[in-house]
Motif scaffolding. Sequence first.
Motif, mmCIF file in Angstrom:
data_model
loop_
_atom_site.group_PDB
_atom_site.id
_atom_site.type_symbol
_atom_site.label_atom_id
_atom_site.label_comp_id
_atom_site.label_asym_id
_atom_site.label_seq_id
_atom_site.Cartn_x
_atom_site.Cartn_y
_atom_site.Cartn_z
ATOM 1 N N ARG A 1 0.835 -1.090 0.093
ATOM 2 C CA ARG A 1 0.031 0.048 0.189
ATOM 3 C C ARG A 1 0.910 1.277 -0.042
ATOM 4 O O ARG A 1 1.589 1.610 0.877
ATOM 5 C CB ARG A 1 -0.841 -0.167 1.256
ATOM 6 C CG ARG A 1 -1.901 -1.157 1.310
ATOM 7 C CD ARG A 1 -2.914 -0.799 2.455
ATOM 8 N NE ARG A 1 -4.187 -1.904 2.362
ATOM 9 C CZ ARG A 1 -4.838 -1.722 3.454
ATOM 10 N NH1 ARG A 1 -4.892 -0.848 4.330
ATOM 11 N NH2 ARG A 1 -5.918 -2.771 2.853
ATOM 12 N N HIS A 2 0.832 2.096 -1.057
ATOM 13 C CA HIS A 2 1.411 3.254 -0.999
ATOM 14 C C HIS A 2 0.649 4.360 -0.902
ATOM 15 O O HIS A 2 -0.197 4.934 -1.623
ATOM 16 C CB HIS A 2 2.257 3.290 -2.716
ATOM 17 C CG HIS A 2 3.283 2.302 -2.766
ATOM 18 N ND1 HIS A 2 4.064 2.249 -3.883
ATOM 19 C CD2 HIS A 2 3.720 1.336 -2.071
ATOM 20 C CE1 HIS A 2 4.964 1.073 -3.734
ATOM 21 N NE2 HIS A 2 4.820 0.640 -2.665
ATOM 22 N N TYR B 1 10.263 -0.840 -4.458
ATOM 23 C CA TYR B 1 9.530 -0.157 -3.470
ATOM 24 C C TYR B 1 10.266 1.121 -2.641
ATOM 25 O O TYR B 1 10.019 1.548 -1.534
ATOM 26 C CB TYR B 1 9.236 -1.126 -2.188
ATOM 27 C CG TYR B 1 8.282 -2.169 -2.898
ATOM 28 C CD1 TYR B 1 6.917 -1.917 -2.760
ATOM 29 C CD2 TYR B 1 8.660 -3.418 -3.204
ATOM 30 C CE1 TYR B 1 6.005 -2.995 -3.469
ATOM 31 C CE2 TYR B 1 7.845 -4.280 -3.908
ATOM 32 C CZ TYR B 1 6.485 -4.117 -3.913
ATOM 33 O OH TYR B 1 5.765 -5.103 -4.492
ATOM 34 N N ALA B 2 11.511 1.341 -3.291
ATOM 35 C CA ALA B 2 12.495 2.336 -2.721
ATOM 36 C C ALA B 2 11.585 3.942 -2.367
ATOM 37 O O ALA B 2 12.340 4.332 -1.454
ATOM 38 C CB ALA B 2 13.727 2.342 -3.661
ATOM 39 N N VAL B 3 11.076 4.037 -3.307
ATOM 40 C CA VAL B 3 10.006 5.460 -3.172
ATOM 41 C C VAL B 3 9.522 5.593 -1.805
ATOM 42 O O VAL B 3 9.632 6.440 -0.990
ATOM 43 C CB VAL B 3 9.430 5.853 -4.389
ATOM 44 C CG1 VAL B 3 8.637 7.123 -4.166
ATOM 45 C CG2 VAL B 3 10.345 6.030 -5.759
ATOM 46 N N GLU B 4 8.522 4.615 -1.714
ATOM 47 C CA GLU B 4 7.751 4.433 -0.578
ATOM 48 C C GLU B 4 8.607 4.077 0.538
ATOM 49 O O GLU B 4 8.406 4.836 1.769
ATOM 50 C CB GLU B 4 6.585 3.439 -0.697
ATOM 51 C CG GLU B 4 5.680 3.043 0.514
ATOM 52 C CD GLU B 4 4.751 4.042 0.868
ATOM 53 O OE1 GLU B 4 4.155 4.042 1.628
ATOM 54 O OE2 GLU B 4 4.482 4.938 -0.072
ATOM 55 N N SER C 1 8.386 7.372 3.624
ATOM 56 C CA SER C 1 8.340 6.904 4.769
ATOM 57 C C SER C 1 9.192 7.628 5.696
ATOM 58 O O SER C 1 8.449 8.191 6.876
ATOM 59 C CB SER C 1 8.542 5.494 4.977
ATOM 60 O OG SER C 1 7.621 4.656 4.361
ATOM 61 N N PRO C 2 10.431 7.824 5.520
ATOM 62 C CA PRO C 2 11.179 8.774 6.374
ATOM 63 C C PRO C 2 10.747 10.049 6.315
ATOM 64 O O PRO C 2 10.669 10.814 7.298
ATOM 65 C CB PRO C 2 12.622 8.667 5.785
ATOM 66 C CG PRO C 2 12.604 7.370 5.101
ATOM 67 C CD PRO C 2 11.345 7.277 4.731
ATOM 68 N N VAL C 3 10.538 10.939 5.155
ATOM 69 C CA VAL C 3 9.991 12.087 5.101
ATOM 70 C C VAL C 3 8.564 12.255 6.107
ATOM 71 O O VAL C 3 8.318 13.172 6.397
ATOM 72 C CB VAL C 3 9.439 12.335 3.780
ATOM 73 C CG1 VAL C 3 8.755 13.719 3.463
ATOM 74 C CG2 VAL C 3 10.766 12.553 2.915
ATOM 75 N N ALA D 1 7.710 14.577 9.036
ATOM 76 C CA ALA D 1 6.700 15.521 9.055
ATOM 77 C C ALA D 1 5.510 15.364 10.265
ATOM 78 O O ALA D 1 4.855 16.363 10.498
ATOM 79 C CB ALA D 1 6.042 15.424 7.702
ATOM 80 N N ALA D 2 5.251 14.193 10.798
ATOM 81 C CA ALA D 2 4.415 13.843 11.778
ATOM 82 C C ALA D 2 4.809 14.635 12.854
ATOM 83 O O ALA D 2 4.065 15.275 13.818
ATOM 84 C CB ALA D 2 4.377 12.352 11.886
ATOM 85 N N THR D 3 6.168 14.828 13.432
ATOM 86 C CA THR D 3 6.652 15.526 14.392
ATOM 87 C C THR D 3 6.476 16.904 14.175
ATOM 88 O O THR D 3 6.052 17.637 15.177
ATOM 89 C CB THR D 3 8.004 14.967 14.701
ATOM 90 O OG1 THR D 3 8.245 13.810 14.980
ATOM 91 C CG2 THR D 3 8.494 15.776 16.090
#
Length: 339
Positions: free
Chosen positions: A6-7, A65-68, A73-75, A79-81
Amino acid sequence: MNEPKRHHFLPVFYLKNWCNEESGKLVEFSTPFMNEIKPRRVHPKGTGYIDKLYAIEGISGELSYAVEKNFLSPVDNKAATACQALLSGGPVHPQDRRAWAHFIMTLLLRAPREINIIKDILRNLESGTVSGLMNFVIRHAPKEFHSEAGQAFEELKKSAVSRSIEHIIEIMSNEDIVEKIVGMDWDVIDLSTSTHELLTSDRPVMVERGEQTGGETAISLPLSPKKLFVAVTNRLLIRQLKSQNAKNISQAVNTEIIENADKLAYGSSDRQLTFIKNRFGKRKRASVIEENLNKALKISEDLGTYLSSIDDNSMREKFLLAAKTYKDKKESGKHEFRN
């Protein structure tokens, strides 16, 4: 290894801000049948995604799946913080500011419409252009070199597919745009007094630049049902916005968000269902990013066609001379070949 299938083009942390505290769900509005808007309560993990959206055709395994996994995912985690800092009204530290600017940059490019255009561009540049070059060489080089040239270009095509992953990440992490967003004036507008909660959609970032903003740039993004993130190149725009009635701001934002929605819209409840039904996707407009991507797509298409059509006698003579030089050196035992 289980790779993320799931992307999410809308990350879970962002959609959680519209979730009911008890159920942990938000309301998704979509048109599954006959263009009729249907609301349904969903968990944020169960919406805002397309299976293998960022996977590149022709690549299997972990690289696909490298983009996701390795980039988005790290971005999103950083950003969540930053999002929590913005919602709390406290200071936004430099690292959070940069993380949020980076996140906004990805939101402008990670939606299905933009991703599909990027994939088309990469396919044209990496495959169409390579094919055009191969056709050019085949038409101009001596026949005895056709087989070797064909093999070389096939290898080039394979490596080009792998490089597509790197190109998508480079496009999404454009440092020039990130720096411009970091350098803008930021604020979070509290709209708690409005009777209308903010909505969001699969195209949540609004960018304005023109007569409405006096030539300045304004970026806005709903953070939650009650809070709106704003970044501007002139602080005066924020003062003008804050001088308006909260209800009017909410209505204007929701109108823009819903009219420009592509496939999905979201709210904390279905109380604005009629409003959404009357406006959903009615005035879709291409973003500045999408307009530039479409221009690049046209250029990439034309480039492949142009390369395939070139017929140059002077180039043919240069190939013949190079081939003769190569043959002479090979016969004399010298295997080094220079252009």
